[in-house]
Write a protein that holds these residues in place. Structure first.
Motif, mmCIF file in Angstrom:
data_model
loop_
_atom_site.group_PDB
_atom_site.id
_atom_site.type_symbol
_atom_site.label_atom_id
_atom_site.label_comp_id
_atom_site.label_asym_id
_atom_site.label_seq_id
_atom_site.Cartn_x
_atom_site.Cartn_y
_atom_site.Cartn_z
ATOM 1 N N ALA A 97 0.046 0.587 16.483
ATOM 2 C CA ALA A 97 -0.221 0.544 15.044
ATOM 3 C C ALA A 97 -1.602 1.122 14.809
ATOM 4 C CB ALA A 97 -0.169 -0.891 14.519
ATOM 5 N N LEU A 136 5.972 0.402 2.460
ATOM 6 C CA LEU A 136 4.901 -0.032 1.560
ATOM 7 C C LEU A 136 3.949 -1.023 2.221
ATOM 8 C CD1 LEU A 136 7.056 -0.439 -1.672
ATOM 9 C CD2 LEU A 136 5.601 1.476 -1.039
ATOM 10 N N GLY A 137 4.030 -1.129 3.528
ATOM 11 C CA GLY A 137 3.061 -1.959 4.247
ATOM 12 C C GLY A 137 3.299 -3.450 4.120
ATOM 13 N N GLY A 176 4.286 6.537 4.312
ATOM 14 C CA GLY A 176 4.636 5.528 5.324
ATOM 15 C C GLY A 176 5.287 6.205 6.509
ATOM 16 N N VAL A 220 7.456 5.827 15.048
ATOM 17 C CA VAL A 220 6.220 6.126 15.793
ATOM 18 C C VAL A 220 6.597 6.536 17.229
ATOM 19 C CG1 VAL A 220 4.115 5.055 16.756
ATOM 20 C CG2 VAL A 220 4.708 4.698 14.351
ATOM 21 N N MET A 248 -4.736 0.888 9.473
ATOM 22 C CA MET A 248 -4.669 1.312 8.068
ATOM 23 C C MET A 248 -4.084 0.254 7.124
ATOM 24 S SD MET A 248 -2.925 4.776 6.667
ATOM 25 C CE MET A 248 -1.285 4.500 7.285
ATOM 26 N N ASP A 249 -2.877 -0.216 7.451
ATOM 27 C CA ASP A 249 -2.175 -1.081 6.493
ATOM 28 C C ASP A 249 -2.880 -2.425 6.321
ATOM 29 O OD1 ASP A 249 -0.452 1.000 6.685
ATOM 30 O OD2 ASP A 249 1.344 -0.201 7.024
ATOM 31 N N THR A 306 9.411 1.298 11.552
ATOM 32 C CA THR A 306 8.153 2.008 11.817
ATOM 33 C C THR A 306 7.977 2.218 13.317
ATOM 34 O OG1 THR A 306 7.135 1.062 9.854
ATOM 35 C CG2 THR A 306 5.638 1.835 11.556
ATOM 36 N N ARG A 330 16.103 2.761 4.246
ATOM 37 C CA ARG A 330 15.458 3.327 5.427
ATOM 38 C C ARG A 330 16.340 3.098 6.639
ATOM 39 N NH1 ARG A 330 9.164 1.857 6.463
ATOM 40 N NH2 ARG A 330 9.061 2.441 8.638
ATOM 41 N N LYS A 387 0.836 -1.208 0.000
ATOM 42 C CA LYS A 387 0.000 0.000 0.000
ATOM 43 C C LYS A 387 0.872 1.259 0.000
ATOM 44 C CE LYS A 387 1.063 2.097 3.710
ATOM 45 N NZ LYS A 387 1.809 1.795 4.772
ATOM 46 N N GLU A 444 -0.468 9.637 7.284
ATOM 47 C CA GLU A 444 0.315 8.732 8.130
ATOM 48 C C GLU A 444 0.763 9.457 9.405
ATOM 49 O OE1 GLU A 444 1.259 10.410 5.217
ATOM 50 O OE2 GLU A 444 2.415 8.731 4.377
ATOM 51 N N HIS A 445 1.073 8.735 10.407
ATOM 52 C CA HIS A 445 1.413 9.220 11.758
ATOM 53 C C HIS A 445 0.196 9.854 12.459
ATOM 54 C CE1 HIS A 445 5.566 8.085 12.099
ATOM 55 N NE2 HIS A 445 5.754 8.470 10.844
ATOM 56 N N VAL A 460 -2.742 9.301 11.820
ATOM 57 C CA VAL A 460 -3.740 8.226 11.965
ATOM 58 C C VAL A 460 -3.519 7.451 13.273
ATOM 59 C CG1 VAL A 460 -2.476 6.421 10.669
ATOM 60 C CG2 VAL A 460 -4.968 6.447 10.622
ATOM 61 N N VAL A 461 -2.272 7.428 13.747
ATOM 62 C CA VAL A 461 -1.976 6.750 15.023
ATOM 63 C C VAL A 461 -2.642 7.517 16.181
ATOM 64 C CG1 VAL A 461 -0.091 6.005 16.562
ATOM 65 C CG2 VAL A 461 0.208 5.872 14.079
HETATM 66 O O1 PMV Z 1 5.970 2.681 6.867
HETATM 67 P P1 PMV Z 1 4.827 1.772 7.097
HETATM 68 O O2 PMV Z 1 4.351 1.071 5.867
HETATM 69 O O3 PMV Z 1 5.094 0.832 8.225
HETATM 70 O O4 PMV Z 1 3.569 2.728 7.519
HETATM 71 C C1 PMV Z 1 3.499 3.298 8.807
HETATM 72 C C2 PMV Z 1 2.323 4.237 8.909
HETATM 73 C C3 PMV Z 1 2.191 4.894 10.287
HETATM 74 O O5 PMV Z 1 1.068 5.765 10.211
HETATM 75 C C4 PMV Z 1 3.411 5.734 10.618
HETATM 76 C C5 PMV Z 1 1.974 3.887 11.407
HETATM 77 C C6 PMV Z 1 0.627 3.183 11.365
HETATM 78 O O6 PMV Z 1 0.518 2.101 11.983
HETATM 79 O O7 PMV Z 1 -0.334 3.723 10.782
#
Ligand code: PMV
Length: 344
Positions: free
Chosen positions: A166, A124-125, A297, A217, A169-170, A213, A209, A20, A26-27, A29-30
């Protein structure tokens, strides 16, 4: 997919689930804010096969070097060649356990093989895809039809167990596919977003990277502990950007979407999850013709996206970011969710 007990139990089942990209949110949403996510046409495949005893999990093809772990019910022998691949294994073993707890049954022994046509740990999940594909394959093997909503729920539990924190979302994207508006307060916490722009001209780039994650977070959490009201305002601003983006998507307004992506990226920088290298590539994408660009992400390197006016512009942007040292992942958006590909 139905959740009723099927008559057949199987010897070998293969399931696949998509990766995804997060378009917005992102972030944030946590912290309970909305986000927009879309499945991409790159998948992880998990094959689950019965054996006499013990569990073998192997990953020969994870775009990073592979790993093999031999687990008895009480012992583990690991030959781990890559940290990223090793991390995926904890998602697999937790997913197997969640299915066994949910169904109250298990296979005597299992061989689980994972392959991926996208890079792991790039944002990318992939952890969600591997969890969701494992859950669907194992449920089917045990004679239960994996229902998407149930697979998403179990997948979310796996992510929370392995990562600590988490959002749903993913795993929702990996289970249901398509484009989703994630609303963590709702039940279920996501709904399909049927937009006027299904084939968005988006380029996905990525670089190595430097953090996981979970670490990123946690960094945001620490920043919030220190400056709660500032971080909360940033999160709320990201939420407002996401709400505007929903309107722009529904109207097919690419130019607004680009602007909103740029704003979202700068706020992710404020949260400290971008890197100088990511900023450089995002700027390069913008100056080579993208309407907007942002990291996608968790950040800390990893994936970024650039929205373009047309496919031709997208090709130009792809060439520039490749020349700038990033890899480009060819993928279309809105791919289908988890699928049982083979059961015998
Ligand atoms: O980088 P990824 O694919 O693990 O996405 C993380 C997305 C976050 O919002 C930072 C964490 C989450 O669980 O939603």
């Amino acid at each position: 997919m139905k959740n009723t007990r099927a008559n057949a139990v199987y010897r070998r089942v293969v399931a696949s689930a998509p990766g995804k990209i997060t378009l917005f949110g992102e972030h944030a949403v946590v912290y309970g804010k909305p986000a927009i996510v879309t499945a991409i046409s790159r998948r992880i495949r998990v094959s689950v096969e019965r054996r006499m005893e013990g569990i073998i999990i192997s990953s020969g093809d994870l775009t990073v070097r592979g790993v093999e772990v031999v687990m008895g019910r009480g012992s583990v022998e690991a030959r781990v060649h890559a940290e990223h691949a090793a991390r995926l294994l904890s998602y697999v073993s937790t997913a197997l356990r969640m299915v066994e707890e949910k169904l109250g049954t298990r296979a005597d022994g299992l061989r689980v093989s994972i392959s991926s046509d996208m890079p792991v740990s790039a944002g990318l999940g992939t952890s969600a895809s591997v969890s969701v594909a494992t859950i669907a394959a194992y449920m089917k093997l045990l004679g239960y039809e994996p229902m998407r909503e149930e697979v998403a729920r179990l997948g979310y539990m796996v992510e929370k167990t392995v990562q600590g924190a988490a959002s749903p979302m993913d795993t929702a994207a990996a289970s249901h596919g398509g484009m989703l508006l994630v609303e963590p307060w709702a039940n279920p916490p996501y709904k399909p977003l049927r937009t006027a722009s299904p084939g968005l001209p988006v380029i996905i780039g990525y670089i190595a990277r430097s953090a996981t994650t979970g670490e990123l977070v946690a960094n945001v959490r620490r920043l919030r502990d220190r400056y709660e009201s500032i971080v909360d305002m940033v999160m709320e601003t990201i939420a407002e950007i996401t709400r505007e983006a929903v309107k722009a998507l529904l109207q097919g307004d690419l130019e607004s979407l680009g602007l909103l992506m740029n704003m979202n990226h700068e706020l992710l920088s404020v949260l400290g999850v971008s890197t100088p290298r990511l900023d450089e590539l995002v700027n390069l994408a913008r100056s080579s013709g993208a309407l907007g660009a942002k990291l996608t992400g968790a950040g800390g390197g990893g994936a970024f996206i650039a929205l373009c006016r047309s496919r031709d512009d997208a090709m130009q942007v792809a060439r520039s970011i490749k020349a700038g040292g990033a890899s480009v992942i060819e993928a279309s958006l809105g791919a289908k969710g988890v699928v049982v590909e083979e059961a015998k």
